[in-house]
Design a protein around this motif. Structure first.
Motif, short mmCIF file in Angstrom:
data_model
loop_
_atom_site.label_atom_id
_atom_site.label_comp_id
_atom_site.label_asym_id
_atom_site.label_seq_id
_atom_site.Cartn_x
_atom_site.Cartn_y
_atom_site.Cartn_z
N PHE A 98 -4.73 -8.92 -3.28
CA PHE A 98 -4.75 -10.09 -4.15
C PHE A 98 -3.82 -9.96 -5.36
O PHE A 98 -3.70 -10.89 -6.16
CB PHE A 98 -6.18 -10.42 -4.61
CG PHE A 98 -6.97 -9.25 -5.12
CD1 PHE A 98 -6.85 -8.81 -6.42
CD2 PHE A 98 -7.83 -8.58 -4.27
CE1 PHE A 98 -7.57 -7.73 -6.88
CE2 PHE A 98 -8.57 -7.49 -4.72
CZ PHE A 98 -8.44 -7.06 -6.02
N VAL A 99 -3.17 -8.82 -5.52
CA VAL A 99 -2.13 -8.68 -6.54
C VAL A 99 -0.87 -9.32 -5.99
O VAL A 99 -0.42 -8.99 -4.89
CB VAL A 99 -1.88 -7.19 -6.87
CG1 VAL A 99 -0.63 -7.03 -7.73
CG2 VAL A 99 -3.08 -6.60 -7.59
N PRO A 100 -0.25 -10.26 -6.72
CA PRO A 100 0.92 -10.96 -6.20
C PRO A 100 2.17 -10.09 -6.17
O PRO A 100 2.25 -9.08 -6.89
CB PRO A 100 1.10 -12.13 -7.18
CG PRO A 100 0.47 -11.66 -8.46
CD PRO A 100 -0.67 -10.77 -8.05
N GLY A 101 3.13 -10.46 -5.34
CA GLY A 101 4.41 -9.78 -5.29
C GLY A 101 4.57 -8.88 -4.07
O GLY A 101 3.60 -8.50 -3.41
N LEU A 102 5.80 -8.54 -3.76
CA LEU A 102 6.12 -7.61 -2.70
C LEU A 102 5.52 -6.26 -3.04
O LEU A 102 5.74 -5.71 -4.12
CB LEU A 102 7.64 -7.49 -2.54
CG LEU A 102 8.14 -6.70 -1.34
CD1 LEU A 102 8.08 -7.55 -0.08
CD2 LEU A 102 9.58 -6.22 -1.58
N LYS A 103 4.75 -5.68 -2.14
CA LYS A 103 4.08 -4.40 -2.40
C LYS A 103 5.01 -3.25 -1.98
O LYS A 103 5.34 -3.10 -0.81
CB LYS A 103 2.77 -4.30 -1.62
CG LYS A 103 1.87 -5.55 -1.68
CD LYS A 103 1.37 -5.84 -3.07
CE LYS A 103 0.31 -6.93 -3.07
NZ LYS A 103 0.74 -8.24 -2.55
N PHE A 125 1.34 -1.82 2.07
CA PHE A 125 2.70 -2.03 1.57
C PHE A 125 3.58 -2.85 2.50
O PHE A 125 3.45 -2.81 3.72
CB PHE A 125 3.36 -0.68 1.29
CG PHE A 125 2.66 0.11 0.22
CD1 PHE A 125 2.63 -0.34 -1.09
CD2 PHE A 125 1.99 1.28 0.52
CE1 PHE A 125 1.96 0.36 -2.08
CE2 PHE A 125 1.32 2.00 -0.46
CZ PHE A 125 1.31 1.54 -1.76
N ASP A 126 4.49 -3.58 1.86
CA ASP A 126 5.52 -4.33 2.58
C ASP A 126 6.79 -3.52 2.72
O ASP A 126 7.60 -3.76 3.62
CB ASP A 126 5.86 -5.63 1.82
CG ASP A 126 4.65 -6.49 1.57
OD1 ASP A 126 4.06 -6.96 2.56
OD2 ASP A 126 4.29 -6.70 0.40
N LEU A 127 6.98 -2.56 1.81
CA LEU A 127 8.21 -1.77 1.78
C LEU A 127 7.90 -0.35 1.32
O LEU A 127 7.21 -0.16 0.32
CB LEU A 127 9.23 -2.41 0.82
CG LEU A 127 10.48 -1.61 0.47
CD1 LEU A 127 11.35 -1.40 1.71
CD2 LEU A 127 11.26 -2.33 -0.63
N TYR A 128 8.40 0.62 2.06
CA TYR A 128 8.36 2.02 1.64
C TYR A 128 9.77 2.44 1.26
O TYR A 128 10.70 2.31 2.06
CB TYR A 128 7.84 2.93 2.75
CG TYR A 128 6.36 2.85 3.00
CD1 TYR A 128 5.47 3.65 2.27
CD2 TYR A 128 5.84 2.00 3.96
CE1 TYR A 128 4.10 3.59 2.50
CE2 TYR A 128 4.47 1.93 4.20
CZ TYR A 128 3.61 2.73 3.46
OH TYR A 128 2.26 2.67 3.69
N CYS A 129 9.94 2.96 0.05
CA CYS A 129 11.23 3.47 -0.40
C CYS A 129 11.20 4.99 -0.26
O CYS A 129 10.59 5.68 -1.07
CB CYS A 129 11.51 3.05 -1.84
SG CYS A 129 11.85 1.28 -2.00
N THR A 130 11.84 5.49 0.78
CA THR A 130 11.75 6.91 1.11
C THR A 130 12.77 7.73 0.33
O THR A 130 13.71 7.21 -0.24
CB THR A 130 11.93 7.14 2.62
OG1 THR A 130 13.18 6.58 3.02
CG2 THR A 130 10.80 6.47 3.39
N GLN A 131 12.57 9.05 0.37
CA GLN A 131 13.30 9.95 -0.52
C GLN A 131 14.48 10.64 0.13
O GLN A 131 15.43 11.04 -0.55
CB GLN A 131 12.31 10.99 -1.07
CG GLN A 131 11.18 10.35 -1.85
CD GLN A 131 9.89 11.15 -1.79
OE1 GLN A 131 9.70 12.00 -0.92
NE2 GLN A 131 8.96 10.89 -2.71
N GLY A 132 14.45 10.82 1.44
CA GLY A 132 15.52 11.52 2.13
C GLY A 132 15.32 11.51 3.63
O GLY A 132 14.30 11.02 4.13
N PRO A 133 16.29 12.02 4.39
CA PRO A 133 16.25 11.96 5.85
C PRO A 133 14.98 12.50 6.49
O PRO A 133 14.49 11.93 7.47
CB PRO A 133 17.46 12.81 6.26
CG PRO A 133 18.40 12.71 5.11
CD PRO A 133 17.54 12.65 3.89
N ASN A 134 14.40 13.59 5.94
CA ASN A 134 13.25 14.19 6.61
C ASN A 134 11.96 13.39 6.46
O ASN A 134 10.97 13.72 7.10
CB ASN A 134 13.06 15.65 6.19
CG ASN A 134 12.73 15.81 4.72
OD1 ASN A 134 12.57 14.85 3.98
ND2 ASN A 134 12.64 17.06 4.27
#
Length: 345
Positions: free
Chosen positions: A76-81, A108-117
């Protein structure tokens, strides 16, 4: 003007999200914070930071995206998660025996990952789930790691940073206490001690009791200056050791659950001193292994991960919405509503 929300529940969130806040403000956007629970010290907020007092205020603020350095966020929190992680994958496993870093909880709608592994695994999970995207951006918390050291470094003797996780089965703090106490008395090294915020109080008090001109217990919401200042880290299985390795510096671990070739791992406290001495020589094979680790874990050393996260949000929001919806997670959503005392639609 673009508005963004930081949804936090632990003090370590400040160091993770402030580089993002800096990038947002530089782009002419707005950023606000919302605190879940009682584990965040409100004194850590800067005077110019905006703290929203309620979910109603969050809904009125209506952010285009909400950044979460944790595992869940209410639907219920608005915005892209956007999941930005609270640390690197240190190999910790949950009760089901799976790596906790890759536990998908449907928030979540998007995961921002840290590196290839980590990107590779999340891409596989995204293809299977169908409702979230993955972008390899690097970790915003790392951006300041590559800025010039602000603290004057002591050059007369090596600085050793001791960090430890709070988990009873994984922590090295009680096992290494006597040896660290003994080494600190010699004055051979300068010790900095910093623990996870959930570390039991009795262990914290134990280390505070041995503070001296050679050992300092540091309570902070930003560990990066400590990482920059230290020459070597002593740790266990805390993910903070991975951040330290990104500076191309050695780590001695005690009973690491998955010791790799880029670590000096010991199982006996009596081996701590000799392992520190070895690490400080920076053996060629060890340093080569650390360099390989960096390439796979977080190859971005330009301090621009926050910018890449914002670019990823812009890209996802410019696309049509996915046809596959996130799972309802009714029980989890009920628990979050109860915790927040929020029952409106």
């Amino acid at each position: 003007m673009s508005r963004y929300l930081f949804y936090i529940s632990q003090n370590y969130s400040f160091a993770i999200l402030r580089p993002l806040q800096k990038a947002i403000l530089a782009r002419g956007g707005e950023a606000a914070w919302f605190v879940e629970g009682d584990n965040v010290n409100h004194e850590f907020f800067n005077k110019d930071e905006v703290l929203l007092p309620s979910i109603d205020a969050v809904k009125e603020y209506n952010p285009r995206a909400v950044f979460v350095p944790g595992n869940v966020v209410p639907s219920f929190v608005p915005g892209l998660k956007v999941g930005v992680f609270h640390g690197f994958n240190s190999g910790k496993r949950n009760r089901k025996g799976k790596e906790d870093h890759f536990n998908i909880r449907g928030s979540f709608d998007l995961y921002c990952t840290q590196g290839p592994n980590t990107t590779e695994t999340f891409n596989i999970l995204a293809e299977k789930a169908g409702y979230f995207d993955v972008k390899e951006t690097g970790w915003p918390a790392i951006d300041p790691l590559y800025e010039p050291l602000l603290v004057k470094k002591e050059i007369e003797r090596p600085t050793i940073l001791f960090c430890s996780t709070f988990s009873r089965n994984l922590t090295s703090a009680p096992h290494l206490f006597e040896e660290i106490k003994r080494l600190s008395i010699t004055g051979k090294y300068r010790w900095l001690v910093q623990f996870h915020p959930k570390m039991p109080k009795e262990i914290i008090e134990q280390y505070k009791a041995i503070e001296s001109e050679h050992l300092s217990f540091v309570e902070t919401d930003n560990v990066i200056p400590l990482l920059q200042e230290a020459d070597l880290m002593v740790c266990d299985t805390s993910s903070v050791l991975l951040m330290f390795l990104l500076l191309n510096k050695p780590v001695v671990t005690f009973n690491n659950i998955s010791p790799k070739e880029y670590l000096i791992n010991i199982s006996e406290p009596e081996l701590l001193e000799s392992s520190i001495e070895l690490g400080l020589t920076k053996p060629k094979e060890l340093m080569t292994n650390i360099e390989s680790f960096i390439e796979q874990t977080h190859p971005y050393q330009d301090g621009g991960s926050s910018e890449r996260v914002l670019d990823a949000v812009d890209e996802i929001l410019s696309r049509p919405q996915k046809s596959v919806k996130k799972p309802l997670n009714l029980l989890r959503q009920f628990k979050m509503r109860k915790k927040l005392g929020y029952w409106k639609l």
